[in-house]
Motif scaffolding. Sequence first.
Motif, mmCIF file in Angstrom:
data_model
loop_
_atom_site.group_PDB
_atom_site.id
_atom_site.type_symbol
_atom_site.label_atom_id
_atom_site.label_comp_id
_atom_site.label_asym_id
_atom_site.label_seq_id
_atom_site.Cartn_x
_atom_site.Cartn_y
_atom_site.Cartn_z
ATOM 1 N N ILE A 1 0.844 -1.200 0.000
ATOM 2 C CA ILE A 1 0.000 0.000 0.000
ATOM 3 C C ILE A 1 0.873 1.242 0.000
ATOM 4 N N PHE A 2 0.593 2.143 -0.915
ATOM 5 C CA PHE A 2 1.369 3.372 -1.057
ATOM 6 C C PHE A 2 1.299 4.190 0.234
ATOM 7 N N GLY A 3 2.459 4.636 0.699
ATOM 8 C CA GLY A 3 2.527 5.480 1.889
ATOM 9 C C GLY A 3 2.636 4.735 3.196
ATOM 10 N N TYR A 4 2.731 3.396 3.149
ATOM 11 C CA TYR A 4 2.814 2.619 4.383
ATOM 12 C C TYR A 4 4.180 2.802 5.046
ATOM 13 N N LEU A 5 4.150 2.680 6.367
ATOM 14 C CA LEU A 5 5.388 2.709 7.138
ATOM 15 C C LEU A 5 6.179 1.432 6.875
ATOM 16 N N CYS A 6 7.488 1.559 6.767
ATOM 17 C CA CYS A 6 8.343 0.396 6.575
ATOM 18 C C CYS A 6 9.678 0.629 7.271
ATOM 19 N N PHE A 7 10.432 -0.448 7.417
ATOM 20 C CA PHE A 7 11.751 -0.363 8.024
ATOM 21 C C PHE A 7 12.773 -0.918 7.040
ATOM 22 N N THR A 8 13.862 -0.182 6.841
ATOM 23 C CA THR A 8 14.923 -0.640 5.951
ATOM 24 C C THR A 8 16.192 -0.892 6.762
ATOM 25 N N HIS A 9 16.889 -1.910 6.360
ATOM 26 C CA HIS A 9 18.108 -2.303 7.069
ATOM 27 C C HIS A 9 19.225 -1.293 6.812
ATOM 28 N N VAL A 10 19.908 -0.908 7.871
ATOM 29 C CA VAL A 10 21.046 0.010 7.769
ATOM 30 C C VAL A 10 22.320 -0.818 7.753
ATOM 31 N N PRO A 11 23.149 -0.718 6.715
ATOM 32 C CA PRO A 11 24.397 -1.513 6.673
ATOM 33 C C PRO A 11 25.267 -1.258 7.901
ATOM 34 N N GLN A 12 25.960 -2.272 8.331
ATOM 35 C CA GLN A 12 26.763 -2.176 9.555
ATOM 36 C C GLN A 12 27.817 -1.093 9.467
ATOM 37 N N ILE A 13 28.321 -0.863 8.280
ATOM 38 C CA ILE A 13 29.366 0.143 8.124
ATOM 39 C C ILE A 13 28.854 1.554 8.392
ATOM 40 N N LYS A 14 27.503 1.735 8.323
ATOM 41 C CA LYS A 14 26.918 3.070 8.503
ATOM 42 C C LYS A 14 26.290 3.259 9.887
ATOM 43 N N ARG A 15 26.520 2.340 10.816
ATOM 44 C CA ARG A 15 25.937 2.483 12.145
ATOM 45 C C ARG A 15 26.901 1.968 13.211
ATOM 46 N N ASP A 16 26.643 2.442 14.416
ATOM 47 C CA ASP A 16 27.403 1.988 15.574
ATOM 48 C C ASP A 16 26.801 0.677 16.081
ATOM 49 N N LYS A 17 27.527 -0.028 16.937
ATOM 50 C CA LYS A 17 27.056 -1.321 17.425
ATOM 51 C C LYS A 17 25.753 -1.207 18.193
ATOM 52 N N LEU A 18 25.515 -0.075 18.831
ATOM 53 C CA LEU A 18 24.306 0.098 19.632
ATOM 54 C C LEU A 18 23.221 0.871 18.897
ATOM 55 N N ASP A 19 23.452 1.263 17.673
ATOM 56 C CA ASP A 19 22.435 1.958 16.886
ATOM 57 C C ASP A 19 21.352 0.981 16.439
ATOM 58 N N LYS A 20 20.226 1.519 16.079
ATOM 59 C CA LYS A 20 19.133 0.692 15.563
ATOM 60 C C LYS A 20 19.538 0.078 14.227
ATOM 61 N N LYS A 21 19.272 -1.190 14.066
ATOM 62 C CA LYS A 21 19.613 -1.856 12.806
ATOM 63 C C LYS A 21 18.697 -1.436 11.655
ATOM 64 N N PRO A 22 17.393 -1.330 11.886
ATOM 65 C CA PRO A 22 16.548 -0.751 10.841
ATOM 66 C C PRO A 22 16.060 0.638 11.255
ATOM 67 N N LEU A 23 15.669 1.444 10.270
ATOM 68 C CA LEU A 23 15.124 2.775 10.543
ATOM 69 C C LEU A 23 13.762 2.897 9.859
ATOM 70 N N PRO A 24 12.826 3.645 10.473
ATOM 71 C CA PRO A 24 11.503 3.809 9.869
ATOM 72 C C PRO A 24 11.564 4.697 8.623
ATOM 73 N N ARG A 25 10.931 4.244 7.572
ATOM 74 C CA ARG A 25 10.890 4.980 6.305
ATOM 75 C C ARG A 25 9.454 4.944 5.762
ATOM 76 N N VAL A 26 9.258 5.524 4.580
ATOM 77 C CA VAL A 26 7.934 5.554 3.951
ATOM 78 C C VAL A 26 8.032 4.967 2.551
ATOM 79 N N PHE A 27 7.172 4.006 2.257
ATOM 80 C CA PHE A 27 7.125 3.383 0.936
ATOM 81 C C PHE A 27 6.407 4.309 -0.049
ATOM 82 N N ILE A 28 7.073 4.654 -1.176
ATOM 83 C CA ILE A 28 6.484 5.592 -2.130
ATOM 84 C C ILE A 28 6.539 5.086 -3.580
#
Length: 321
Positions: free
Chosen positions: A260-287
């Motif tokens: 469904i257009f506009g639904y909330l989703c979570f995308t995986h953040v590559p390990q190289i772009k985050r700290d060990k304690l950062d969230k692995k996925p971040l909330p995004r919007v499907f468009i």
Amino acid sequence: MFEVEMKGRSFSLNLMHEEQSTFLAKESTIMLWHKRLGNYHHQGIVKMKSKSMAIDLPEFDARIMTCKACQFGKQNRKSFPKTAWRATCKLQLIHTDISGTQRTLSLVGNRYYASFIDDFTRMCWIFFLKFKSEIAGAFWKFKIMVENQSGNHIQILRYDNGKEYTSENFNAFYEEVGIEHQLTATYSPQQNGVCERRNKYILEMTRCMLHGKNLPKKFYAEAAHTAIFLQNRLATKAVKDQTPYEAWYGRKPSLHFLKIFGYLCFTHVPQIKRDKLDKKPLPRVFIGYSNVAKAYKIFLPHNGKIIISRDVHFIEDEEWN
């Protein structure tokens, strides 16, 4: 009215002649009531009398009178006949049009979109433009893409009288590649009805998707692109027992990946772009859906960018929206 004698195979009226005969002109009853009833049409008045739908109406003449006031106030254009001719192969006829100016710019600054529709399959493509003058470049990209996919060549291009389509450069291009161009008559968009109806369909679906998730108007381009993506995979009366996608590609479309257009989703953040304690996925919007990969178009609210990702987890629970 006068009684005039014939002289030399003609009727010459001499207003200085002493003997003239006059006749009293009496207005038709139907015409009198036609005017009294605000130029109501003849058939309606006769029906009211025959069905006794009102009292005190007299008997009316059977003949229909011509009313000058109705000619000025009610005259309509002649109806446009439905064309019976349809293309018999891919790219034999392409319909194209540019949408009206959008007051709100898209995320990347586009204000217009151009649609191209294959008459045979009713497959549709959309290109977004910052200026109408960019249509020549968009058409060149479209021509190369569809001719490579189909193995056919564009034969006829049908469009309105917009200056962007009738420029000298565009006319020279038509002649160089041997494309016949058909223009609609001035102020007659109905002659390009395929594009007009499709534009209406695109805007209706775009509005539904935007307002369904209360998204701002700046997402109109993404919603319109998604609308075309879906319409190519939906049934249409113009193609019997097939979707435009199947008529164009020769295989049935798969719909299992649709979201469904506009639904909330979570995308995986590559390990190289985050700290060990950062969230692995971040909330995004499907468009929308990508044209170049089997992936989704995702909007990043924190920086306003669009990414293409396949590692997406969708939250289709209304409590998240």
